[in-house]
Design an enzyme around this catalytic site. Structure first.
Site, PDB file in Angstrom:
ATOM      1  N   GLU A 238      -6.988   4.600   7.696  1.00 51.09           N
ATOM      2  CA  GLU A 238      -6.786   6.027   7.393  1.00 51.09           C
ATOM      3  C   GLU A 238      -8.016   6.606   6.707  1.00 51.09           C
ATOM      4  OE1 GLU A 238      -3.003   5.543   5.441  1.00 51.09           O
ATOM      5  OE2 GLU A 238      -2.124   5.023   7.381  1.00 51.09           O
TER       6      GLU A 238
ATOM      7  N   GLY B 177       2.172   2.265  10.752  1.00 53.73           N
ATOM      8  CA  GLY B 177       3.121   3.364  10.624  1.00 53.73           C
ATOM      9  C   GLY B 177       3.807   3.750  11.917  1.00 53.73           C
TER      10      GLY B 177
ATOM     11  N   ASN C 248       0.862  -1.185   0.000  1.00 51.43           N
ATOM     12  CA  ASN C 248       0.000   0.000   0.000  1.00 51.43           C
ATOM     13  C   ASN C 248       0.897   1.234   0.000  1.00 51.43           C
ATOM     14  OD1 ASN C 248      -1.845   2.018   0.461  1.00 51.43           O
ATOM     15  ND2 ASN C 248      -2.386   1.358   2.537  1.00 51.43           N
ATOM     16  N   TRP C 249       0.992   1.873  -1.172  1.00 54.30           N
ATOM     17  CA  TRP C 249       1.942   2.999  -1.292  1.00 54.30           C
ATOM     18  C   TRP C 249       1.399   4.291  -0.687  1.00 54.30           C
ATOM     19  CZ3 TRP C 249       3.636   2.353  -7.163  1.00 54.30           C
ATOM     20  CH2 TRP C 249       4.285   1.124  -7.312  1.00 54.30           C
ATOM     21  N   LYS C 250       0.121   4.316  -0.357  1.00 57.12           N
ATOM     22  CA  LYS C 250      -0.495   5.518   0.230  1.00 57.12           C
ATOM     23  C   LYS C 250      -0.224   6.732  -0.671  1.00 57.12           C
ATOM     24  CE  LYS C 250      -0.230   3.289   4.684  1.00 57.12           C
ATOM     25  NZ  LYS C 250      -0.164   3.389   6.126  1.00 57.12           N
TER      26      LYS C 250
ATOM     27  N   HIS D 144      -9.616   1.125   4.611  1.00 55.50           N
ATOM     28  CA  HIS D 144      -8.356   1.283   5.353  1.00 55.50           C
ATOM     29  C   HIS D 144      -8.593   2.214   6.551  1.00 55.50           C
ATOM     30  CE1 HIS D 144      -4.288   2.530   6.334  1.00 55.50           C
ATOM     31  NE2 HIS D 144      -3.883   1.431   5.741  1.00 55.50           N
TER      32      HIS D 144
ATOM     33  N   GLY E 168       2.731  -1.171   4.329  1.00 54.93           N
ATOM     34  CA  GLY E 168       2.752   0.242   3.986  1.00 54.93           C
ATOM     35  C   GLY E 168       4.174   0.725   3.759  1.00 54.93           C
ATOM     36  N   GLY E 169       4.775   1.291   4.798  1.00 60.93           N
ATOM     37  CA  GLY E 169       6.092   1.922   4.673  1.00 60.93           C
ATOM     38  C   GLY E 169       7.133   1.062   3.967  1.00 60.93           C
TER      39      GLY E 169
ATOM     40  N   GLU F 114      -5.608  -4.950  10.437  1.00 57.45           N
ATOM     41  CA  GLU F 114      -4.572  -3.952  10.681  1.00 57.45           C
ATOM     42  C   GLU F 114      -4.891  -3.197  11.973  1.00 57.45           C
ATOM     43  OE1 GLU F 114      -2.502  -2.745   6.740  1.00 57.45           O
ATOM     44  OE2 GLU F 114      -4.290  -1.533   6.976  1.00 57.45           O
TER      45      GLU F 114
ATOM     46  N   SER G  12       3.123  -2.142  10.291  1.00 56.30           N
ATOM     47  CA  SER G  12       4.575  -2.170  10.527  1.00 56.30           C
ATOM     48  C   SER G  12       5.223  -3.506  10.151  1.00 56.30           C
ATOM     49  CB  SER G  12       4.900  -1.801  11.981  1.00 56.30           C
ATOM     50  OG  SER G  12       4.480  -0.475  12.254  1.00 56.30           O
TER      51      SER G  12
HETATM   52  P1  PGA Z   1       2.636   0.297   7.655  1.00 56.44           P
HETATM   53  O1  PGA Z   1       1.203   0.511   6.981  1.00 56.44           O
HETATM   54  O2  PGA Z   1       3.202  -0.978   7.113  1.00 56.44           O
HETATM   55  O3  PGA Z   1       3.429   1.496   7.256  1.00 56.44           O
HETATM   56  O4  PGA Z   1       2.398   0.226   9.127  1.00 56.44           O
HETATM   57  C1  PGA Z   1       0.330  -0.576   6.771  1.00 56.44           C
HETATM   58  C2  PGA Z   1      -0.939  -0.095   6.158  1.00 56.44           C
HETATM   59  O5  PGA Z   1      -1.392   1.009   6.487  1.00 56.44           O
HETATM   60  O6  PGA Z   1      -1.543  -0.792   5.325  1.00 56.44           O
END
Ligand code: PGA
Length: 293
Positions: free
Chosen positions: A135, A210, A45-47, A133, A270-271, A204, A249
């Site tokens: 977010e 994050g 997930n590149w956000k 998600h 994500g990251g 999640e 994470s």
């Molecule tokens: P993260 O994000 O790996 O940076 O914690 C995961 C996500 O939001 O899907």
């Protein structure tokens, strides 16, 4: 546009990263082949990152690793602006890496300024959509009702879903984790079941996204098993076929313990998905665990 059935060819270049050393699973851990035949899925997930040519470069680096690790299904989720370009690049390289949208709108067309529909995403080359998600839920007010509408729209538009659920730290500390997840899952489970075993759920924990704080494999497994139980109330086969990803994470250095758990069928990253080497190592770890099965 994107044809995920294509086989990887000689065009694919050998990955530049070393295969991470992976210890055999412990006795109480179950290799992938024992997980009801569910294939590992590693999704990036590149956000709000890599929305231009940098996204194409990243996708091609991922495709190089994925070509040598076909045991693992791989998905990347660029911002809307890069979906068509990334899909084209992957298609031209005959890569099996599939493209997901990070969101979609549930209406098909009309006066909805700034929104994008399932069929538009399909035309651009996406075959998956991330829905709900945390977010989106926390920053953009996405409700369980909106999540359901988006799952319906994705099913109708031919997009496979990765639907996200997760509790906040306050909810976990108040002992509400399973109740919160159950409310979120029950909102869409019957609709997800209509896509057979194609739909995916990502657990999640919000406090792990994050933050660098990853759930312990045991804590994650407990919630994953509970989610599978919730799906069984809808349909037993659906419950066994549905892949449940862990997210929050996930990195190369913690992926093995998580992916070795009985009900963890992959990761939503994500990251670390923005670092081709780190993401590539997670793909390699999943493939190695699958081979050990
Ligand atoms: P993260 O994000 O790996 O940076 O914690 C995961 C996500 O939001 O899907």
């Amino acid at each position: 546009m994107s044809d995920t059935e294509n086989e990887a060819t000689d065009e694919a270049v050998a990955p530049e990263t070393e295969v991470a050393a992976v210890a055999p699973p412990a006795d109480d851990q179950v290799p992938a082949a024992a997980k009801g035949g569910r294939r590992f899925l590693i999704a990036g997930n590149w956000k709000l990152n890599a929305g231009g040519t940098d996204g194409c470069d990243l996708a091609l680096a991922v495709a190089r690793t994925a070509a040598d690790h076909e045991e693992t299904e791989v998905v990347v989720a660029p911002p809307f602006t890069a979906i068509a370009a990334v899909s084209n690049e992957l298609y031209n390289k005959k890569s099996d890496v599939a493209v997901a949208a990070q969101n979609l709108y549930f209406e098909e067309s009309g006066a909805f300024t700034g929104e994008v529909s399932a069929s538009m995403l399909r035309i651009a080359g996406a075959t998956w959509a991330i829905i709900g998600h945390s977010e989106r839920r926390q920053l953009f007010g996405e409700t369980d009702e909106a999540v359901l509408k988006k799952v319906i729209a994705a099913n109708a538009g031919g997009l496979k879903c990765i639907v996200c659920v997760g509790e906040t730290l306050d909810q976990r500390e108040a002992g509400q984790t399973i109740a919160v997840i159950e409310r979120q899952v029950e909102a869409f489970a019957s609709e997800l079941a209509k896509s057979g075993g194609d739909g995916v759920i990502a657990y999640e924990p919000v406090w792990a996204i994050g933050t660098g704080k990853v759930a312990s494999p045991e804590d994650a497994q407990e919630v994953h098993a509970a989610i599978r139980g919730m799906l069984a109330k809808v349909d037993a086969d659906f419950s066994q076929q549905t892949r449940i990803l862990y997210g929050g994470s996930v990195k190369a250095n913690n992926a093995e313990g998580l992916l070795s758990q009985r009900d963890i069928d992959g990761a939503l990253v994500g990251g670390a998905s923005l670092e081709a080497d780190n993401f590539g190592k997670i793909i390699q770890i999943a493939a190695k665990l699958a081979r050990q099965g």
